[in-house]
Design a protein around this motif. Structure first.
Motif, PDB file in Angstrom:
ATOM      1  N   HIS A 140       0.870  -1.188   0.000  1.00 19.99           N
ATOM      2  CA  HIS A 140       0.000   0.000   0.000  1.00 19.99           C
ATOM      3  C   HIS A 140       0.898   1.226   0.000  1.00 19.99           C
ATOM      4  O   HIS A 140       1.831   1.300   0.802  1.00 19.99           O
ATOM      5  N   VAL A 141       0.582   2.172  -0.895  1.00 18.98           N
ATOM      6  CA  VAL A 141       1.346   3.426  -0.915  1.00 18.98           C
ATOM      7  C   VAL A 141       0.446   4.514  -0.349  1.00 18.98           C
ATOM      8  O   VAL A 141      -0.698   4.655  -0.805  1.00 18.98           O
ATOM      9  N   ILE A 142       0.934   5.247   0.636  1.00 21.70           N
ATOM     10  CA  ILE A 142       0.133   6.384   1.101  1.00 21.70           C
ATOM     11  C   ILE A 142       0.993   7.643   1.174  1.00 21.70           C
ATOM     12  O   ILE A 142       2.213   7.576   1.304  1.00 21.70           O
ATOM     13  N   GLY A 143       0.319   8.776   1.010  1.00 20.84           N
ATOM     14  CA  GLY A 143       1.006  10.064   1.082  1.00 20.84           C
ATOM     15  C   GLY A 143       0.742  10.659   2.448  1.00 20.84           C
ATOM     16  O   GLY A 143       1.277  10.196   3.458  1.00 20.84           O
ATOM     17  N   GLU A 144      -0.134  11.673   2.498  1.00 20.71           N
ATOM     18  CA  GLU A 144      -0.499  12.258   3.792  1.00 20.71           C
ATOM     19  C   GLU A 144      -1.855  11.752   4.267  1.00 20.71           C
ATOM     20  O   GLU A 144      -2.414  12.274   5.236  1.00 20.71           O
ATOM     21  N   GLY A 145      -2.430  10.789   3.533  1.00 19.31           N
ATOM     22  CA  GLY A 145      -3.693  10.191   3.978  1.00 19.31           C
ATOM     23  C   GLY A 145      -4.861  11.148   3.973  1.00 19.31           C
ATOM     24  O   GLY A 145      -5.811  10.972   4.734  1.00 19.31           O
ATOM     25  N   SER A 146      -4.841  12.135   3.073  1.00 27.66           N
ATOM     26  CA  SER A 146      -5.936  13.119   3.064  1.00 27.66           C
ATOM     27  C   SER A 146      -7.072  12.738   2.117  1.00 27.66           C
ATOM     28  O   SER A 146      -8.032  13.489   1.982  1.00 27.66           O
ATOM     29  N   ASN A 147      -6.940  11.583   1.485  1.00 29.48           N
ATOM     30  CA  ASN A 147      -8.023  11.115   0.618  1.00 29.48           C
ATOM     31  C   ASN A 147      -8.248   9.621   0.826  1.00 29.48           C
ATOM     32  O   ASN A 147      -8.456   8.880  -0.130  1.00 29.48           O
ATOM     33  N   GLY A 201      -2.044  17.119   1.108  1.00 30.68           N
ATOM     34  CA  GLY A 201      -1.453  15.940   0.468  1.00 30.68           C
ATOM     35  C   GLY A 201      -0.100  16.204  -0.151  1.00 30.68           C
ATOM     36  O   GLY A 201       0.489  17.277  -0.013  1.00 30.68           O
ATOM     37  N   THR A 202       0.386  15.178  -0.845  1.00 32.81           N
ATOM     38  CA  THR A 202       1.736  15.186  -1.407  1.00 32.81           C
ATOM     39  C   THR A 202       1.706  15.415  -2.922  1.00 32.81           C
ATOM     40  O   THR A 202       0.690  15.175  -3.582  1.00 32.81           O
ATOM     41  N   ALA A 203       2.869  15.810  -3.439  1.00 30.98           N
ATOM     42  CA  ALA A 203       2.999  15.977  -4.895  1.00 30.98           C
ATOM     43  C   ALA A 203       2.793  14.632  -5.596  1.00 30.98           C
ATOM     44  O   ALA A 203       2.211  14.567  -6.676  1.00 30.98           O
TER      45      ALA A 203
HETATM   46  C1  FAD Z   1      -9.704  19.480   3.697  1.00 33.52           C
HETATM   47  C2  FAD Z   1      -9.432  18.766   2.386  1.00 33.52           C
HETATM   48  C3  FAD Z   1      -9.639  19.435   1.190  1.00 33.52           C
HETATM   49  C4  FAD Z   1      -9.390  18.794  -0.029  1.00 33.52           C
HETATM   50  N1  FAD Z   1      -9.591  19.491  -1.182  1.00 33.52           N
HETATM   51  C5  FAD Z   1      -9.346  18.905  -2.377  1.00 33.52           C
HETATM   52  C6  FAD Z   1      -9.534  19.637  -3.585  1.00 33.52           C
HETATM   53  O1  FAD Z   1      -9.888  20.809  -3.596  1.00 33.52           O
HETATM   54  N2  FAD Z   1      -9.285  18.993  -4.749  1.00 33.52           N
HETATM   55  C7  FAD Z   1      -8.861  17.689  -4.788  1.00 33.52           C
HETATM   56  O2  FAD Z   1      -8.653  17.177  -5.900  1.00 33.52           O
HETATM   57  N3  FAD Z   1      -8.670  16.993  -3.648  1.00 33.52           N
HETATM   58  C8  FAD Z   1      -8.895  17.563  -2.455  1.00 33.52           C
HETATM   59  N4  FAD Z   1      -8.715  16.850  -1.300  1.00 33.52           N
HETATM   60  C9  FAD Z   1      -8.274  15.449  -1.366  1.00 33.52           C
HETATM   61  C10 FAD Z   1      -6.746  15.270  -1.200  1.00 33.52           C
HETATM   62  O3  FAD Z   1      -6.165  16.413  -0.673  1.00 33.52           O
HETATM   63  C11 FAD Z   1      -6.067  14.924  -2.517  1.00 33.52           C
HETATM   64  O4  FAD Z   1      -6.645  13.785  -3.098  1.00 33.52           O
HETATM   65  C12 FAD Z   1      -4.557  14.666  -2.339  1.00 33.52           C
HETATM   66  O5  FAD Z   1      -3.933  14.574  -3.598  1.00 33.52           O
HETATM   67  C13 FAD Z   1      -4.258  13.396  -1.537  1.00 33.52           C
HETATM   68  O6  FAD Z   1      -2.884  13.394  -1.243  1.00 33.52           O
HETATM   69  P1  FAD Z   1      -2.291  12.449  -0.116  1.00 33.52           P
HETATM   70  O7  FAD Z   1      -0.801  12.574  -0.177  1.00 33.52           O
HETATM   71  O8  FAD Z   1      -2.893  12.761   1.185  1.00 33.52           O
HETATM   72  O9  FAD Z   1      -2.734  11.014  -0.645  1.00 33.52           O
HETATM   73  P2  FAD Z   1      -3.349   9.796   0.199  1.00 33.52           P
HETATM   74  O10 FAD Z   1      -4.656  10.206   0.754  1.00 33.52           O
HETATM   75  O11 FAD Z   1      -2.324   9.294   1.151  1.00 33.52           O
HETATM   76  O12 FAD Z   1      -3.578   8.729  -0.952  1.00 33.52           O
HETATM   77  C14 FAD Z   1      -4.633   8.884  -1.860  1.00 33.52           C
HETATM   78  C15 FAD Z   1      -4.494   7.800  -2.958  1.00 33.52           C
HETATM   79  O13 FAD Z   1      -3.320   8.095  -3.706  1.00 33.52           O
HETATM   80  C16 FAD Z   1      -2.440   6.969  -3.712  1.00 33.52           C
HETATM   81  N5  FAD Z   1      -1.082   7.513  -3.638  1.00 33.52           N
HETATM   82  C17 FAD Z   1      -0.621   8.429  -2.762  1.00 33.52           C
HETATM   83  N6  FAD Z   1       0.669   8.697  -3.028  1.00 33.52           N
HETATM   84  C18 FAD Z   1       1.020   7.912  -4.078  1.00 33.52           C
HETATM   85  C19 FAD Z   1       2.222   7.728  -4.822  1.00 33.52           C
HETATM   86  N7  FAD Z   1       3.344   8.400  -4.541  1.00 33.52           N
HETATM   87  N8  FAD Z   1       2.218   6.810  -5.828  1.00 33.52           N
HETATM   88  C20 FAD Z   1       1.108   6.099  -6.140  1.00 33.52           C
HETATM   89  N9  FAD Z   1      -0.058   6.238  -5.480  1.00 33.52           N
HETATM   90  C21 FAD Z   1      -0.094   7.140  -4.465  1.00 33.52           C
HETATM   91  C22 FAD Z   1      -2.803   6.174  -2.464  1.00 33.52           C
HETATM   92  O14 FAD Z   1      -2.480   4.803  -2.647  1.00 33.52           O
HETATM   93  C23 FAD Z   1      -4.302   6.393  -2.383  1.00 33.52           C
HETATM   94  O15 FAD Z   1      -4.949   5.477  -3.225  1.00 33.52           O
HETATM   95  C24 FAD Z   1      -8.939  17.460  -0.048  1.00 33.52           C
HETATM   96  C25 FAD Z   1      -8.724  16.780   1.168  1.00 33.52           C
HETATM   97  C26 FAD Z   1      -8.969  17.430   2.368  1.00 33.52           C
HETATM   98  C27 FAD Z   1      -8.707  16.707   3.665  1.00 33.52           C
END
Ligand code: FAD
Length: 336
Positions: free
Chosen positions: A46-53, A115-117
């Motif tokens: 499982h790959v996770i970034g900051e877990g915001s989705n 979240g992450t890039a």
């Molecule tokens: C308050 C709030 C507001 C938000 N607003 C928006 C918005 O306006 N627009 C929008 O599009 N989203 C929004 N989001 C959702 C979220 O911010 C994005 O989806 C963000 O890109 C998730 O990044 P993350 O690093 O937290 O990914 P995670 O939540 O950790 O992972 C999300 C998915 O991406 C996959 N993933 C993560 N990193 C990688 C990697 N390096 N390689 C392969 N797969 C990977 C994971 O396996 C998982 O399936 C919001 C979330 C919150 C909490």
């Protein structure tokens, strides 16, 4: 380097309690390659970034990889454009802030998205009239099974509304290790989104800079969206559904206030409007609820489990279906 039975509560913005059987945080590509090479191919990754989705439904078996690949840099430029690269572990808004500070235009509408890039291409993040796909040049990936590194141009990422090949046909196949973006040296800001248009109405064209748009986007987001550090949430819990024109017209006739946006392939309905009209805004089911200011955001008021979250989501989805005949699709990814 590997942490066994790691607590993931702080690794997901819904603050759901779960554990990772084995958690690693590689800081370099070599480390990532070694981790993958030493991994039992029978076990999931499982790959996770900051877990915001994410909705972490249960403990994660196998290997959980949280990428800590850093770095942002300019890779080349012309008189019109500049190309920047960022490691997958870079905090998205740090990248936006840095590019805007340089006077480069393209990311300002995507300010403050958590979240992450590296996760940004996964669901083709978007906000206020702009999607990542519009500025992305290429994505660098490592295949989990083989460790092979490849590059995909934006055209090859199958980007759609909150969608990409990484979320669909190649789900679970690659880890995104870095992204490259093509930005403008001159301001070509997109202020088509209503509240931005209103804010800049009557101002000189040269007042519409990337910095000014970023400032306004941050102000709008902070006024509308709960900060996960204060009230746990995963942003919009449902995608805006796209229906055919006939369906949209019949809904509009019954509900003239319905918020909708014409698309090439139909009409996009505001999921938040449907949820609010169904009476869910501010409503709680145990420790979870739909936010009192933004009905599209499901919040954990404290102590919720994934079962609480998924039960509320199912109730909202069923109610919207029953009242409006519209299917809501969940936006956050469910793991494992
Ligand atoms: C308050 C709030 C507001 C938000 N607003 C928006 C918005 O306006 N627009 C929008 O599009 N989203 C929004 N989001 C959702 C979220 O911010 C994005 O989806 C963000 O890109 C998730 O990044 P993350 O690093 O937290 O990914 P995670 O939540 O950790 O992972 C999300 C998915 O991406 C996959 N993933 C993560 N990193 C990688 C990697 N390096 N390689 C392969 N797969 C990977 C994971 O396996 C998982 O399936 C919001 C979330 C919150 C909490």
């Amino acid at each position: 380097m590997a942490e066994r039975n790691a607590d993931l509560t702080a690794f997901n913005t819904l603050a759901l309690p779960a554990r990772a059987h084995c958690l690693v945080r590689p800081t370099t590509l070599d480390e990532l390659e070694q981790v993958l090479a030493g991994h039992d191919p029978q076990e999931p990754i499982h790959v996770i970034g900051e877990g915001s989705n994410l909705v972490i439904e249960d403990d994660l078996p196998g290997l959980t990889v949280v990428l800590a690949l850093d770095g942002m840099m300019k890779v080349r430029e012309t008189s019109e454009h500049v190309w920047v690269a960022a490691g997958a572990g870079v905090h998205w808004d740090d990248l936006v802030a840095w590019t805007v500070e340089q006077g480069w235009q393209g990311l300002e509408n995507l300010s403050l998205i958590p979240g992450t890039a590296g996760a940004a291409p996964y669901q083709n993040i978007g906000a206020y009239g702009v999607e990542l796909a519009q500025v992305l040049e290429q994505v660098t990936v490592m295949e989990l099974a083989t460790g092979t590194v490849s590059h995909f141009s934006a055209e090859n990422c199958d980007f759609g509304y909150r969608d990409s090949r990484f979320k669909s046909r190649d789900k679970g196949r690659y880890v995104i290790t870095g992204i490259e973006l093509k930005l403008n040296r001159q301001p070509h800001c997109n202020i088509s989104y209503g509240p931005l248009k209103q804010h800049f109405a009557g101002q000189d064209a040269d007042a519409v800079t990337a910095a000014a748009v970023r400032k306004q986007v941050i102000a709008i987001r902070q006024s509308k969206l709960p900060d996960p550090a204060v009230l746990a949430n995963a942003g919009s819990f449902f995608k805006n559904p796209v229906v055919d024109v006939q369906k949209a017209e019949s809904l509009k006739a019954a509900y003239p206030q319905l918020v909708s946006y014409p698309q090439q392939d139909g009409v996009k309905l505001a999921a938040g409007w449907l949820i609010e009209a169904a009476g869910w805004k501010g409503k709680r089911l145990g420790p979870v609820g739909m936010h009192s200011e933004q009905a599209l955001v499901l919040v954990n008021h404290g102590g919720a489990t994934s079962a609480d979250v998924l039960a509320l989501a199912a109730a909202v989805r069923a109610d919207v279906w029953q009242r409006f005949g519209v299917q809501l699709e969940q936006e956050p990814v469910v793991l494992p």
